[in-house]
Design a protein around this motif. Structure first.
Motif, short mmCIF file in Angstrom:
data_model
loop_
_atom_site.label_atom_id
_atom_site.label_comp_id
_atom_site.label_asym_id
_atom_site.label_seq_id
_atom_site.Cartn_x
_atom_site.Cartn_y
_atom_site.Cartn_z
N LEU A 304 0.77 -1.16 0.11
CA LEU A 304 0.00 -0.03 -0.03
C LEU A 304 0.63 1.22 -0.11
O LEU A 304 0.59 2.27 -0.55
N GLU A 305 2.04 1.28 0.52
CA GLU A 305 2.91 2.35 0.73
C GLU A 305 3.48 2.54 -0.74
O GLU A 305 3.60 3.95 -1.14
N SER A 306 3.52 1.54 -1.57
CA SER A 306 3.92 1.78 -3.02
C SER A 306 2.90 2.82 -3.96
O SER A 306 3.45 3.26 -4.87
N ILE A 307 1.78 3.10 -3.55
CA ILE A 307 0.94 3.73 -4.36
C ILE A 307 0.68 5.03 -3.77
O ILE A 307 -0.20 5.91 -4.00
N ILE A 308 1.50 5.45 -2.94
CA ILE A 308 1.56 6.98 -2.19
C ILE A 308 2.29 7.61 -3.08
O ILE A 308 3.76 7.57 -3.34
N GLY A 309 1.49 8.45 -3.92
CA GLY A 309 2.15 9.51 -4.81
C GLY A 309 2.80 10.58 -4.36
O GLY A 309 3.69 11.23 -4.91
N GLU A 310 2.02 11.37 -3.40
CA GLU A 310 2.57 12.42 -3.10
C GLU A 310 2.40 12.65 -1.46
O GLU A 310 1.16 12.12 -0.72
N THR A 311 3.31 13.24 -0.73
CA THR A 311 3.02 13.53 0.59
C THR A 311 3.55 15.02 0.90
O THR A 311 4.62 15.27 0.63
N ILE A 312 2.57 15.57 1.46
CA ILE A 312 2.63 17.28 1.56
C ILE A 312 2.26 17.66 2.69
O ILE A 312 1.15 17.16 3.53
N THR A 313 3.15 18.25 3.31
CA THR A 313 2.94 18.96 4.91
C THR A 313 2.29 20.42 4.85
O THR A 313 2.43 21.08 3.93
N VAL A 314 0.85 19.94 5.52
CA VAL A 314 0.06 21.36 5.35
C VAL A 314 0.19 22.18 6.74
O VAL A 314 -0.16 21.59 7.94
N ARG A 315 0.46 23.25 6.36
CA ARG A 315 0.45 24.43 7.53
C ARG A 315 -0.53 25.54 7.42
O ARG A 315 -0.65 26.42 8.35
N SER A 316 -1.05 25.98 6.06
CA SER A 316 -1.53 26.91 5.69
C SER A 316 -2.71 26.64 4.60
O SER A 316 -2.65 25.48 4.11
N ILE A 317 -3.58 27.50 4.45
CA ILE A 317 -4.71 26.99 3.53
C ILE A 317 -3.84 27.01 1.96
O ILE A 317 -4.20 26.44 1.13
N ALA A 318 -2.77 27.83 1.67
CA ALA A 318 -2.06 27.82 0.53
C ALA A 318 -1.45 26.38 0.50
O ALA A 318 -1.42 25.94 -0.86
N ASP A 319 -1.11 25.79 1.30
CA ASP A 319 -0.63 24.38 1.13
C ASP A 319 -1.78 23.46 1.08
O ASP A 319 -1.65 22.42 0.36
N MET A 320 -2.93 23.94 1.40
CA MET A 320 -4.20 22.77 1.26
C MET A 320 -4.32 22.76 -0.46
O MET A 320 -4.56 21.88 -1.02
N ASN A 321 -4.56 23.91 -0.84
CA ASN A 321 -4.75 24.22 -2.37
C ASN A 321 -3.50 23.47 -3.14
O ASN A 321 -3.78 22.79 -3.80
N ARG A 322 -2.25 23.57 -2.51
CA ARG A 322 -1.23 22.89 -3.30
C ARG A 322 -1.26 21.53 -3.30
O ARG A 322 -1.06 20.72 -4.17
N ALA A 323 -1.80 21.07 -2.01
CA ALA A 323 -2.12 19.45 -2.16
C ALA A 323 -3.13 18.76 -3.11
O ALA A 323 -2.89 17.97 -3.90
N PHE A 324 -4.22 19.77 -2.98
CA PHE A 324 -5.35 19.20 -4.10
C PHE A 324 -4.79 19.51 -5.51
O PHE A 324 -5.17 18.80 -6.40
N ASP A 325 -3.95 20.38 -5.93
CA ASP A 325 -3.50 20.68 -7.14
C ASP A 325 -2.57 19.60 -7.54
O ASP A 325 -2.55 19.22 -8.75
#
Length: 341
Positions: A304-325
Motif C-alpha cells: 500500500l505504501e507503494s501507491i502513495i504518490g505525494e506526501t505534502i505537509t500542510v500548515r496553511s490554506i495555501a498548502d491545502m490548495n497545493r496538495a489538491f492541485d
C-alpha cells in the motif's frame, strides 16, 4: 474549546471558520495528523459536481480518509496521544438487516456534513478504531478506502458461488490495486487477473497472476467472477466487457462511482444468470478487520505504501490548495497530507 474548520466555500477556495467544541458531550476530541485526498474530494474541489449539488453541500470541510491523535476523552477510555482511525460513516439508527453504511439516514463526513479538515474533530467514540503502535501512518491515512474493498470482498464472499479459479479486476487505479491485493491475500488459491489500459500502472500489480490490456484480451479468456473498479462513465464500458468475459452464474461487484447513468447489457446478464451487486463505503467493523489485516500481513502495508504518490505537509490554506492541485496532476497513487495545523 475553540476550533478552526477549513471549509470549501466555492470550487478551489478554502476559508477558515471558527466554532466551539463542547467538552461536556460524550464525544472524543481528536487532532488530525494524516489526511488522504479521495476522488470525491477532488470533484467538490474542482467543481465537478452538479451545480445543484454544490449549492446544497457547500460550504463544507472536505476529507473523509484520515487518522489522528486523541486530545481528550471525557471517560478516559482513550489516552491522550493515542493514534486512531476516524470512521466517516455516522449512523443515527441501527437496523438488524441493513448495514450502517447503506441506511439512508446515515450521515457521511465530507458529504452530508463537515469532514476532517479541522484543527480538532469532535467524534463519537464508536467512530474510532485504535491503531497499533508502529503502523505506517501514511498508509493508515487511507484505511477508509482499504476498508471499502474489504467490505466489498466480504459481501462477495457470501454471494458468489464456490468456483473461484479466476477472479478478474477491471481497472488499474488505486481502488483496483487495493481490491486486487486484498483478494490475493484473502483468497490465495484464486488467480487474480487485472484488466486495465495503462501498462505503467499495471506494472505495479506485482502480486497479481496476470495483467491484460482491455483492448487486447484473449478471446477465449474467461473469469468466474469480477470486480469493477473503473468508475465514471467508463464504468459502463467496463461492466459490459466483464459481462462478455465472465462465465455463466458469475458474480460482478460494482465499486466505481459514476455521476451519470450508464447503459448495461441486461440481455446477457439474464442469459448468463449473473449476480450483480453494488458496494459503497464501509462500517466500523470493516475498519477493525482492515487494521487486523495490516497486523497479520505486514507486507500489505508495504504494497500500500507503494501507491502513495505525494506526501505534502500542510500548515496553511495555501498548502491545502497545493496538495489538491498536486493530487489532480499526478498520474496515479494517493496524496497524503501531513496535517500540521
Amino acid at each position: 474549546m475553540l476550533n478552526t474548520i477549513y471549509r470549501l466555500v466555492a470550487p478551489r477556495r478554502f476559508e477558515a471558520e471558527f466554532s466551539d467544541i463542547s467538552l461536556m458531550d460524550d464525544n472524543i476530541i481528536v487532532r488530525p495528523t494524516h489526511l488522504s485526498i479521495c476522488n470525491a474530494d477532488q470533484r467538490y474541489y474542482q467543481g465537478k459536481r452538479a451545480p445543484e449539488v454544490l449549492k446544497k453541500k457547500l460550504p463544507m470541510a472536505l476529507i473523509h480518509e484520515g487518522i489522528g491523535d486523541v486530545l481528550y476523552d471525557p471517560r478516559g477510555e482513550y489516552k491522550p496521544g493515542q493514534s486512531v482511525a476516524m470512521v466517516p460513516n455516522t449512523p443515527v439508527e441501527k437496523d438488524d438487516v441493513i448495514a450502517e453504511n447503506y441506511l439512508r439516514s446515515s450521515k457521511f463526513r465530507a458529504s452530508g456534513f463537515d469532514g476532517f479538515m479541522q484543527d480538532s474533530v469532535a467524534i463519537g467514540r464508536d467512530r474510532l478504531v485504535l491503531l497499533p503502535e508502529g503502523i505506517n501512518k501514511r498508509v493508515a491515512a487511507f484505511t477508509e478506502l482499504v476498508s471499502v474493498s474489504y467490505h466489498t470482498i466480504n459481501r462477495f464472499d457470501v454471494r458468489a458461488h464456490r468456483r473461484r479459479d479466476r477472479i478478474g479486476v477491471w481497472g488499474d487505479g488505486n481502488l483496483a490495486f487495493i481490491t486486487a491485493l486484498l483478494l490475493k491475500k484473502r483468497m490465495p488459491d484464486s488467480q487474480v487477473l487485472i484488466f486495465g489500459k495503462n501498462d505503467y500502472k499495471m506494472a505495479d500489480f506485482v502480486f497479481a497472476d496476470a495483467t491484460y490490456d482491455i483492448t487486447d484480451i484473449p478471446k477465449d479468456l474467461r473469469v468466474d467472477h469480477a470486480f469493477e473498479c473503473v468508475g465514471t462513465e467508463a464504468s459502463g464500458i467496463a461492466i459490459n466487457q466483464i459481462i462478455d468475459f465472465i462465465n455463466p452464474e458469475g458474480t460482478i461487484a460494482i465499486m466505481g462511482v459514476s455521476e451519470n447513468p450508464v447503459p448495461l447489457n441486461t440481455r446477457m446478464i439474464l442469459e448468463k444468470g449473473l449476480n450483480v451487486f453494488g458496494s459503497s463505503r464501509s462500517g466500523v467493523q470493516d475498519f477493525r478487520d482492515t487494521i487486523q489485516l495490516y497486523n497479520s500481513n505486514k507486507d500489505v502495508e508495504e504494497y500500500l505504501e507503494s501507491i502513495i504518490g505525494e506526501t505534502i505537509t500542510v500548515r496553511s490554506i495555501a498548502d491545502m490548495n497545493r496538495a489538491f492541485d498536486a493530487d489532480i496532476r499526478k498520474s496515479g497513487g494517493k496524496t497524503v497530507m501531513v496535517w500540521e495545523k
